[in-house]
Design a protein around this motif. Structure first.
Motif, PDB file in Angstrom:
ATOM      1  N   SER A  37      15.353  20.259   6.550  1.00  0.00           N
ATOM      2  CA  SER A  37      16.169  21.426   6.250  1.00  0.00           C
ATOM      3  C   SER A  37      16.898  21.854   7.516  1.00  0.00           C
ATOM      4  O   SER A  37      16.286  22.417   8.433  1.00  0.00           O
ATOM      5  N   ALA A  38      18.202  21.572   7.565  1.00  0.00           N
ATOM      6  CA  ALA A  38      19.001  22.003   8.711  1.00  0.00           C
ATOM      7  C   ALA A  38      19.055  23.533   8.758  1.00  0.00           C
ATOM      8  O   ALA A  38      19.041  24.123   9.833  1.00  0.00           O
ATOM      9  N   GLU A  39      19.091  24.162   7.589  1.00  0.00           N
ATOM     10  CA  GLU A  39      19.146  25.630   7.513  1.00  0.00           C
ATOM     11  C   GLU A  39      17.919  26.272   8.167  1.00  0.00           C
ATOM     12  O   GLU A  39      18.042  27.247   8.903  1.00  0.00           O
ATOM     13  N   LEU A  40      16.745  25.700   7.922  1.00  0.00           N
ATOM     14  CA  LEU A  40      15.516  26.224   8.517  1.00  0.00           C
ATOM     15  C   LEU A  40      15.209  25.607   9.879  1.00  0.00           C
ATOM     16  O   LEU A  40      14.340  26.085  10.598  1.00  0.00           O
ATOM     17  N   GLY A  41      15.882  24.503  10.188  1.00  0.00           N
ATOM     18  CA  GLY A  41      15.658  23.835  11.461  1.00  0.00           C
ATOM     19  C   GLY A  41      14.349  23.080  11.533  1.00  0.00           C
ATOM     20  O   GLY A  41      13.726  23.001  12.595  1.00  0.00           O
ATOM     21  N   VAL A  42      13.931  22.482  10.376  1.00  0.00           N
ATOM     22  CA  VAL A  42      12.641  21.788  10.335  1.00  0.00           C
ATOM     23  C   VAL A  42      12.710  20.474   9.567  1.00  0.00           C
ATOM     24  O   VAL A  42      13.557  20.276   8.703  1.00  0.00           O
ATOM     25  N   LYS A  43      11.760  19.597   9.917  1.00  0.00           N
ATOM     26  CA  LYS A  43      11.408  18.447   9.097  1.00  0.00           C
ATOM     27  C   LYS A  43      10.147  18.864   8.352  1.00  0.00           C
ATOM     28  O   LYS A  43       9.305  19.576   8.903  1.00  0.00           O
ATOM     29  N   GLN A  44      10.020  18.422   7.089  1.00  0.00           N
ATOM     30  CA  GLN A  44       8.938  18.896   6.236  1.00  0.00           C
ATOM     31  C   GLN A  44       8.234  17.742   5.526  1.00  0.00           C
ATOM     32  O   GLN A  44       8.856  16.745   5.194  1.00  0.00           O
ATOM     33  N   ALA A  45       6.944  17.947   5.283  1.00  0.00           N
ATOM     34  CA  ALA A  45       6.160  17.053   4.435  1.00  0.00           C
ATOM     35  C   ALA A  45       5.367  17.928   3.473  1.00  0.00           C
ATOM     36  O   ALA A  45       4.835  18.969   3.880  1.00  0.00           O
ATOM     37  N   PHE A  46       5.308  17.534   2.210  1.00  0.00           N
ATOM     38  CA  PHE A  46       4.675  18.340   1.173  1.00  0.00           C
ATOM     39  C   PHE A  46       3.499  17.584   0.556  1.00  0.00           C
ATOM     40  O   PHE A  46       3.624  16.421   0.184  1.00  0.00           O
ATOM     41  N   PHE A  47       2.387  18.290   0.431  1.00  0.00           N
ATOM     42  CA  PHE A  47       1.162  17.751  -0.162  1.00  0.00           C
ATOM     43  C   PHE A  47       0.741  18.690  -1.289  1.00  0.00           C
ATOM     44  O   PHE A  47       0.442  19.862  -1.031  1.00  0.00           O
ATOM     45  N   ASN A  48       0.742  18.202  -2.534  1.00  0.00           N
ATOM     46  CA  ASN A  48       0.315  19.028  -3.659  1.00  0.00           C
ATOM     47  C   ASN A  48      -1.186  19.241  -3.600  1.00  0.00           C
ATOM     48  O   ASN A  48      -1.939  18.356  -3.195  1.00  0.00           O
ATOM     49  N   LEU A  49      -1.615  20.432  -4.025  1.00  0.00           N
ATOM     50  CA  LEU A  49      -3.028  20.779  -4.031  1.00  0.00           C
ATOM     51  C   LEU A  49      -3.583  20.719  -5.441  1.00  0.00           C
ATOM     52  O   LEU A  49      -2.894  21.087  -6.392  1.00  0.00           O
ATOM     53  N   PRO A  50      -4.822  20.305  -5.586  1.00  0.00           N
ATOM     54  CA  PRO A  50      -5.448  20.340  -6.902  1.00  0.00           C
ATOM     55  C   PRO A  50      -5.476  21.784  -7.409  1.00  0.00           C
ATOM     56  O   PRO A  50      -5.750  22.706  -6.644  1.00  0.00           O
ATOM     57  N   GLY A  51      -5.136  21.998  -8.643  1.00  0.00           N
ATOM     58  CA  GLY A  51      -5.159  23.337  -9.202  1.00  0.00           C
ATOM     59  C   GLY A  51      -3.886  24.133  -8.965  1.00  0.00           C
ATOM     60  O   GLY A  51      -3.778  25.280  -9.365  1.00  0.00           O
ATOM     61  N   GLY A  52      -2.904  23.545  -8.281  1.00  0.00           N
ATOM     62  CA  GLY A  52      -1.632  24.219  -8.066  1.00  0.00           C
ATOM     63  C   GLY A  52      -1.388  24.576  -6.618  1.00  0.00           C
ATOM     64  O   GLY A  52      -2.301  24.630  -5.805  1.00  0.00           O
ATOM     65  N   GLY A  53      -0.150  24.798  -6.307  1.00  0.00           N
ATOM     66  CA  GLY A  53       0.256  25.107  -4.945  1.00  0.00           C
ATOM     67  C   GLY A  53       0.396  23.848  -4.114  1.00  0.00           C
ATOM     68  O   GLY A  53       0.194  22.723  -4.592  1.00  0.00           O
ATOM     69  N   PHE A  54       0.760  24.036  -2.855  1.00  0.00           N
ATOM     70  CA  PHE A  54       0.942  22.894  -1.974  1.00  0.00           C
ATOM     71  C   PHE A  54       0.786  23.301  -0.526  1.00  0.00           C
ATOM     72  O   PHE A  54       0.808  24.483  -0.190  1.00  0.00           O
ATOM     73  N   ILE A  55       0.593  22.307   0.324  1.00  0.00           N
ATOM     74  CA  ILE A  55       0.599  22.476   1.766  1.00  0.00           C
ATOM     75  C   ILE A  55       1.900  21.867   2.269  1.00  0.00           C
ATOM     76  O   ILE A  55       2.251  20.749   1.891  1.00  0.00           O
ATOM     77  N   GLU A  56       2.598  22.588   3.096  1.00  0.00           N
ATOM     78  CA  GLU A  56       3.840  22.108   3.709  1.00  0.00           C
ATOM     79  C   GLU A  56       3.601  21.995   5.218  1.00  0.00           C
ATOM     80  O   GLU A  56       3.196  22.964   5.851  1.00  0.00           O
TER      81      GLU A  56
END
Length: 127
Positions: A37-56
């Motif tokens: 995300s150039a807007e946020l100034g970050v590189k990101q990785a997303f991991f889904n969590l069991p039961g909903g939600g995620f870790i970024e």
């Protein structure tokens, strides 16, 4: 005003590849996707969590981004916890009445400044 659900948490790291290795290989989370995300100034990785939600996991694109500055000042670690709320405007009013400092009030997503939450940026949005 009520928090209705946990949405996600954000962890800042110096090196995204090392962060992915830790959360995928070391902790066993399944990598869903990566992005930038150039807007946020970050590189990101997303991991889904069991039961909903995620870790970024985020790492800065430059040292002058918000995440870059946070890394410089506080190091790696928890950056943001995101929650869904039932009424964002009412939640903002209640938080301000309680002395919290808000960032981006009036936008679809509002943040509670880390100085109001003992060092963790809180992200609030209606879902």
């Amino acid at each position: 005003m009520a928090i209705t659900q946990f949405d996600h948490l954000v962890v800042r790291v110096n090196d995204l590849d090392e962060g992915i290795k830790t959360y995928r290989d070391g902790l066993g989370f399944e990598l869903d996707r990566t992005s930038e995300s150039a807007e946020l100034g970050v590189k990101q990785a997303f991991f889904n969590l069991p039961g909903g939600g995620f870790i970024e996991i985020v790492s800065p694109l430059s040292s002058d981004s918000a995440v870059g500055k946070a890394l410089e000042g506080r190091g790696e670690g928890m950056h943001t916890i995101a929650f869904a709320v039932d009424d964002l405007a009412a939640t903002c009013e209640a938080l301000k009445a309680g002395g919290s400092r808000l960032i981006g009030e009036g936008a679809p997503t509002v943040f509670v400044h880390p100085k109001s939450t003992h060092g963790i940026l809180l992200q609030l949005s209606e879902k």
